[in-house]
Design an enzyme around this catalytic site. Structure first.
Site, PDB file in Angstrom:
ATOM      1  N   SER A 131      25.832  48.604  50.293  1.00 26.89           N
ATOM      2  CA  SER A 131      26.902  49.576  50.114  1.00 26.89           C
ATOM      3  C   SER A 131      26.287  50.721  50.453  1.00 26.89           C
ATOM      4  O   SER A 131      25.433  51.641  51.018  1.00 26.89           O
ATOM      5  CB  SER A 131      26.695  49.563  48.414  1.00 26.89           C
ATOM      6  OG  SER A 131      27.841  50.788  48.400  1.00 26.89           O
ATOM      7  N   HIS A 139      33.860  23.156  33.605  1.00 24.51           N
ATOM      8  CA  HIS A 139      35.088  24.152  32.738  1.00 24.51           C
ATOM      9  C   HIS A 139      33.750  25.852  32.615  1.00 24.51           C
ATOM     10  O   HIS A 139      33.756  26.194  31.840  1.00 24.51           O
ATOM     11  CB  HIS A 139      34.672  24.161  30.845  1.00 24.51           C
ATOM     12  CG  HIS A 139      36.319  22.737  31.059  1.00 24.51           C
ATOM     13  ND1 HIS A 139      37.638  22.364  31.135  1.00 24.51           N
ATOM     14  CD2 HIS A 139      35.559  21.383  30.464  1.00 24.51           C
ATOM     15  CE1 HIS A 139      37.713  21.236  31.182  1.00 24.51           C
ATOM     16  NE2 HIS A 139      36.343  20.575  30.725  1.00 24.51           N
ATOM     17  N   GLU A 181      31.622  35.837  50.208  1.00 24.00           N
ATOM     18  CA  GLU A 181      32.723  35.673  50.281  1.00 24.00           C
ATOM     19  C   GLU A 181      33.678  35.831  51.755  1.00 24.00           C
ATOM     20  O   GLU A 181      35.098  35.736  51.041  1.00 24.00           O
ATOM     21  CB  GLU A 181      32.774  37.576  49.853  1.00 24.00           C
ATOM     22  CG  GLU A 181      32.019  37.900  48.780  1.00 24.00           C
ATOM     23  CD  GLU A 181      31.810  39.469  48.095  1.00 24.00           C
ATOM     24  OE1 GLU A 181      32.495  39.272  47.225  1.00 24.00           O
ATOM     25  OE2 GLU A 181      31.157  39.658  49.127  1.00 24.00           O
ATOM     26  N   LYS A 239      22.316  48.193  46.357  1.00 24.37           N
ATOM     27  CA  LYS A 239      23.098  47.199  46.439  1.00 24.37           C
ATOM     28  C   LYS A 239      22.921  45.702  47.246  1.00 24.37           C
ATOM     29  O   LYS A 239      22.520  46.359  48.400  1.00 24.37           O
ATOM     30  CB  LYS A 239      24.621  47.393  47.156  1.00 24.37           C
ATOM     31  CG  LYS A 239      25.339  48.359  45.762  1.00 24.37           C
ATOM     32  CD  LYS A 239      26.048  46.891  44.131  1.00 24.37           C
ATOM     33  CE  LYS A 239      27.400  46.028  44.744  1.00 24.37           C
ATOM     34  NZ  LYS A 239      27.478  45.059  44.172  1.00 24.37           N
TER      35      LYS A 239
END
Ligand code: ARG
Length: 467
Positions: A286, A165, A299, A292
């Protein structure tokens, strides 16, 4: 650069029946050569076997068979060297190769299509393509499994929280977690191998739908192609696209696995987790936020999963209403099959590079094991070993957890007196028993996280990759 050679005359193979040629837009709409060109070598392989069979059966002369074979071999050679360019005005790869062959060897070339239709030919080409493409994918998957196994081997003693969970559950090791990923990939390899058994069956000789009146030897041709058997019904042979659907579904399961691993990589590379540090080579930045470092590759793999599922659904939907036997709808199978294959192949490779070059923040993982009462089950098991029924022990351990929450401390920070208030069975050895590494190494069930058991898994995974 050497001059390139043009292919043959590309009037449609079926043009004889028509007074008028097709509209230019019709041609553009129906052509498949931009997609099926990747099966050029499979098509040539199939035609070589077909010519040999026709020659052996005396349907064409030995000399004609030889001319066809050497003509096809020269096409293969020139395509490989780049001297021969595909002519995209051909309707499909079969038309291009047949026309080029006739252009090169003359009359004998017109005999290659004897006793065959593009309907059984395309089914053969797809099966030949899938056989070689699957071998490549299995090799990439085994490479990824061995990379995971190699990393796991270095971390059999490095603990991390295990989750259910998404909440801290029980401690495991990084090795145990990485082996879990690897085992799911072994099932993908097995599924691919299993699907190949149903794919490596020859449909050639089924003709357009109803076989042939010529004395073809289907078994012989299958043997030349390295297939053990032939399809059993000519209608089914040209109607069947189960193999495309089966592979697309295996690709979908495989891509789902990668997507789940990537979800963990994304999560683990957050400041909050900080379990993994991706290499700068496999991260991006970025355009506005100078600090970043983003896990874009994980992804993108996760993102491309939708495409693979979409290809599976396209194939299933394309087939669901088709009456026997061949229908032109089926030409659309290749776009979906190839897109799914290309996506999983590149994702397996990119995931391998990304994970192989990552660094693991072992101290952060170990520290994380202090939070979330990961050893509460071990407190209960301790009491079970002293004779207490598990349900009662679960309650006692829960009371210890409640006390630790009140005191804002870990279970191991409770005093022996406090433990004894919960149960007289607690002794001084409780503290050593619930030390996280001890908890892990006590879990010696087969498949468990104890170092000796994970080493067994690693050995088995290595054997799997060596097979
Ligand atoms: N290009 C077709 C396909 O990919 C194969 C040719 C069969 N065409 C035909 N009109 N019967 O399915």
């Amino acid at each position: 650069m050497a001059d390139t050679i043009k292919g043959g005359n590309h009037a449609a193979l079926w043009s004889g029946r028509f007074k008028e040629g097709p509209d230019a837009q019709a041609v553009e709409f129906e052509t498949s050569i931009y997609i099926d060109e990747r099966m050029a070598f499979d098509d040539i392989k199939g035609s070589i076997a077909h010519a040999k069979m026709l020659g052996k059966q005396g349907i064409i002369s030995d000399d004609e068979a030889k001319q066809i074979v050497s003509g096809l071999e020269s096409i293969e050679k020139d395509l490989t060297s780049g001297q021969l360019q595909i002519d995209y005005s051909a309707e499909d790869i079969h038309s291009f190769i047949e026309a080029t062959l006739t252009d090169r060897i003359g009359e004998a070339g017109k005999k290659v299509h004897t006793g065959r239709s593009r309907n059984d030919q395309i089914a053969l080409d797809e099966r030949l393509y899938l056989r070689r493409a699957t071998m490549d994918l299995i090799a990439s998957l085994k490479k990824l499994i061995s990379v995971l196994t190699k990393i796991a081997e270095q971390h059999t003693d490095h603990i991390m929280p295990g989750f259910t969970h998404m909440q801290h559950a029980q401690p495991v090791t990084l090795a145990h977690h990485l082996c879990a990923w690897a085992w799911s990939l072994t099932r993908d390899v097995e599924r691919l191998q299993d699907a190949l058994k149903r794919t490596c069956i020859s449909p050639i000789g089924s003709g357009a739908l109803a076989g042939s009146g010529l004395p073809l030897d289907r078994e012989y041709e299958a043997k030349l192609l390295g297939f053990d058997s032939i399809t059993k019904n000519s209608l089914d042979s040209v109607s069947d696209r189960d193999y495309c659907i089966e592979f697309a579904s295996i690709f979908s399961i495989l891509q789902m696995h990668l997507s789940r691993f990537c979800e963990e990589v994304v999560l683990w590379s957050t400041s909050e987790f900080n379990f993994i540090n991706l290499s700068e080579k496999w991260s991006t930045g970025s355009s506005i936020m100078p600090q970043k470092k983003n896990p874009d590759f994980a992804e993108l793999i996760r993102g491309r999963t939708g495409k693979v599922y979409g290809d599976l659904i396209s194939l299933l939907t394309m087939m669901k209403g088709l009456p026997l036997s061949y229908d032109r709808d089926m030409q659309e199978d290749k776009a979906s099959l190839f897109e799914a294959y290309d996506t999983v192949s590149s994702c397996v490779q990119i995931f391998t590079y990304m994970i192989e070059s990552a660094q693991w923040n072992l101290d952060v993982m170990e520290n994380a094991c202090k939070e979330g009462f990961l050893n509460a089950t071990d407190v209960a098991d301790y009491l079970v070993c002293k004779g207490m029924p598990f349900r009662t022990a679960h309650g006692v351990s829960a009371s210890c957890v409640r006390l630790a929450i009140e005191k804002k401390c870990h279970l191991e920070d409770l005093t022996l007196d406090e433990f004894k208030q919960m149960s007289e069975l607690f002794e001084e050895d409780i503290f050593a028993t619930i030390e996280p590494k001890k908890c892990v190494n006590a879990r010696k069930t087969s498949g468990g996280p104890a170092e000796e058991k994970v080493l067994e898994q690693i050995k088995a995974l290595k054997e799997f990759c060596a097979k």
